[in-house]
Scaffold this motif. Sequence first.
Motif, PDB file in Angstrom:
ATOM      1  N   UNK A 118     -30.702  72.399  57.446  1.00 33.83           N
ATOM      2  CA  UNK A 118     -30.936  73.840  57.261  1.00 33.83           C
ATOM      3  C   UNK A 118     -31.803  74.163  56.059  1.00 33.83           C
ATOM      4  N   UNK A 119     -31.794  73.310  55.046  1.00 31.66           N
ATOM      5  CA  UNK A 119     -32.597  73.562  53.856  1.00 31.66           C
ATOM      6  C   UNK A 119     -34.089  73.485  54.140  1.00 31.66           C
ATOM      7  N   UNK A 120     -34.467  72.871  55.268  1.00 27.56           N
ATOM      8  CA  UNK A 120     -35.881  72.804  55.638  1.00 27.56           C
ATOM      9  C   UNK A 120     -36.418  74.155  56.108  1.00 27.56           C
ATOM     10  N   UNK A 121     -35.508  75.090  56.420  1.00 26.31           N
ATOM     11  CA  UNK A 121     -35.867  76.392  56.981  1.00 26.31           C
ATOM     12  C   UNK A 121     -36.630  76.232  58.300  1.00 26.31           C
ATOM     13  N   UNK A 142     -23.229  82.973  58.430  1.00 25.60           N
ATOM     14  CA  UNK A 142     -24.044  81.791  58.218  1.00 25.60           C
ATOM     15  C   UNK A 142     -25.207  82.158  57.308  1.00 25.60           C
ATOM     16  N   UNK A 143     -25.304  81.464  56.174  1.00 23.23           N
ATOM     17  CA  UNK A 143     -26.475  81.581  55.320  1.00 23.23           C
ATOM     18  C   UNK A 143     -27.566  80.614  55.755  1.00 23.23           C
ATOM     19  N   UNK A 144     -27.243  79.737  56.707  1.00 25.05           N
ATOM     20  CA  UNK A 144     -28.195  78.724  57.163  1.00 25.05           C
ATOM     21  C   UNK A 144     -29.161  79.251  58.218  1.00 25.05           C
ATOM     22  N   UNK A 145     -28.703  80.166  59.075  1.00 21.70           N
ATOM     23  CA  UNK A 145     -29.575  80.623  60.150  1.00 21.70           C
ATOM     24  C   UNK A 145     -28.969  81.770  60.917  1.00 21.70           C
ATOM     25  N   UNK A 146     -29.771  82.351  61.799  1.00 21.80           N
ATOM     26  CA  UNK A 146     -29.260  83.412  62.671  1.00 21.80           C
ATOM     27  C   UNK A 146     -28.513  82.767  63.838  1.00 21.80           C
ATOM     28  N   UNK A 147     -27.545  83.495  64.370  1.00 26.72           N
ATOM     29  CA  UNK A 147     -26.667  82.979  65.412  1.00 26.72           C
ATOM     30  C   UNK A 147     -26.940  83.700  66.724  1.00 26.72           C
ATOM     31  N   UNK A 148     -27.184  82.915  67.771  1.00 26.33           N
ATOM     32  CA  UNK A 148     -27.383  83.436  69.117  1.00 26.33           C
ATOM     33  C   UNK A 148     -26.156  83.075  69.938  1.00 26.33           C
ATOM     34  N   UNK A 149     -25.375  84.085  70.309  1.00 20.86           N
ATOM     35  CA  UNK A 149     -24.126  83.880  71.040  1.00 20.86           C
ATOM     36  C   UNK A 149     -24.387  83.926  72.544  1.00 20.86           C
ATOM     37  N   UNK A 150     -23.805  82.956  73.264  1.00 18.94           N
ATOM     38  CA  UNK A 150     -23.917  82.892  74.723  1.00 18.94           C
ATOM     39  C   UNK A 150     -22.521  82.708  75.308  1.00 18.94           C
ATOM     40  N   UNK A 151     -21.769  83.791  75.504  1.00 22.09           N
ATOM     41  CA  UNK A 151     -20.429  83.649  76.075  1.00 22.09           C
ATOM     42  C   UNK A 151     -20.498  83.075  77.489  1.00 22.09           C
ATOM     43  N   UNK A 152     -19.595  82.148  77.782  1.00 25.11           N
ATOM     44  CA  UNK A 152     -19.516  81.570  79.128  1.00 25.11           C
ATOM     45  C   UNK A 152     -18.211  81.957  79.814  1.00 25.11           C
ATOM     46  N   UNK A 153     -17.137  82.059  79.047  1.00 26.77           N
ATOM     47  CA  UNK A 153     -15.829  82.432  79.586  1.00 26.77           C
ATOM     48  C   UNK A 153     -15.174  83.410  78.634  1.00 26.77           C
ATOM     49  N   UNK A 243     -24.996  73.550  55.715  1.00 28.17           N
ATOM     50  CA  UNK A 243     -24.344  72.746  56.733  1.00 28.17           C
ATOM     51  C   UNK A 243     -22.856  72.576  56.548  1.00 28.17           C
ATOM     52  N   UNK A 244     -22.285  73.173  55.505  1.00 31.25           N
ATOM     53  CA  UNK A 244     -20.850  73.055  55.235  1.00 31.25           C
ATOM     54  C   UNK A 244     -20.208  74.436  55.218  1.00 31.25           C
ATOM     55  N   UNK A 245     -18.891  74.468  55.389  1.00 33.25           N
ATOM     56  CA  UNK A 245     -18.143  75.716  55.343  1.00 33.25           C
ATOM     57  C   UNK A 245     -17.483  75.870  53.978  1.00 33.25           C
ATOM     58  N   UNK A 246     -17.536  77.108  53.466  1.00 42.31           N
ATOM     59  CA  UNK A 246     -16.971  77.446  52.168  1.00 42.31           C
ATOM     60  C   UNK A 246     -16.113  78.706  52.326  1.00 42.31           C
ATOM     61  N   UNK A 247     -15.118  78.847  51.469  1.00 50.71           N
ATOM     62  CA  UNK A 247     -14.193  79.978  51.603  1.00 50.71           C
ATOM     63  C   UNK A 247     -13.887  80.592  50.247  1.00 50.71           C
TER      64      UNK A 247
END
Length: 427
Positions: A118-121, A142-153, A243-247
């Motif tokens: 993700x750091x490569x942008x 996500x600070x890494x990228x935009x999220x495209x959601x595709x619900x299947x169920x 690439x990691x999760x933080x809380x």
Amino acid sequence: MTDYLTGFGGMHETEAVAGALPIGRNSPQRPAFGLYAEQLSGSAFTMPRSENRRSWLYRMRPTADHPPYEAYRGNQMVGAKGSDKPLAPNRLRWDPPELPVGNDFVDGLVTMLATRDPADLEGVALHCYRADVSMTHRSFMSADGELLFLPQRGALHLFTEMGRLDVPPGHIAIVPRGVRFRVEVPEGGAGGYVAENYGAPFRLPDLGPIGANGLANPRDFETPAAAFEDVEGDHELIQKNGGHLWAATIDRSPLDVVAWHGNYAPCRYDLTRFNTLGTVSFDHPDPSIFTVLTSPSDVPGRANADFVIFPPRWMVAEDTFRPPWFHRNVMSEAMGLIHGEYDAKADGFTPGGLSLHNVMSGHGPDVETWRKASEAELQPHKIDGTLAFMVETCWPYKPTDFALQRAQHDYDEAWQGFPKAKVPDAD
């Protein structure tokens, strides 16, 4: 007040409480009701005006008000890198992955395919999710990228900083990089796919010789009207970063934006509104004709990521092999199936599943599909009851270790048994 504002990438303004949105100023000395003015930038300040993406948010507390983040101790399967082992140039396919039960969206997310850091942008990753319970007292971004959601169920109900989006199967949703949200699911839960785009934000492809109309129409994208949450009490912020999760824990809900204006916002799109184009003579166009959204790379015409769908459509071409033809490609193709059957495969590719054909991997229809298409009496007919998608990228995908351990072992057999062509001797 309407629930949705229409138009993709356009400037919007919306307020959940009358008078919350300042007129003529972005950051007045004293915003209404004691709100805080905060700019959310999805591009560098100095990008050309046509490429500049930002929104002004008027919220109850600034997002800067939080304690230090620490490593998240829950889900460790999201953000995983592609396997470090050398990857053979094999075609790969997966049944719907068996994911842990009883989790919300954050803990039910697993990375299947990854490209760049993700750091490569640049680059894209493909995740699958299973959510059996709604998120409560926690939010994700996500600070890494935009999220495209595709619900299947099952439908997803996204409560974002900028409003609510209801996203049933057959729809998509985009949540921009840096926007916080909570995912609620209906009774019975939900499952599907998420593409995470690390590169240039998705946009509508240029139409070129097609002209002004066709494919996805900007007016069919819906952005939420402002809605906010005024809730005190412990709330967990979960952030994907590097690439990691933080809380971190704060003392209120962060979904407290009372008004906003700008062009950087979540949106949803009903895929049945995609205006599919095709040939009315012979052969058929390249699959790029099915592109809904594209993230360009530094090389013109070579996408960092393309989101492509294969929806219901009429097939009328004469003297034409109508299924997707045999081909090799400089792009890498990851495919999923929302419902129905994909017209290039007789079996083995099921809704919720996934396939990967990396750079220059030969692929196309299986033997049974090839035989039927070659022998068919060609009449106009409609491919119906199906919806497949592809997230194509110029970068090679690397499956994660989780994915490699679960790949179908017999996928290559789909291309076994083709009869040899009978070519006469040369003169």
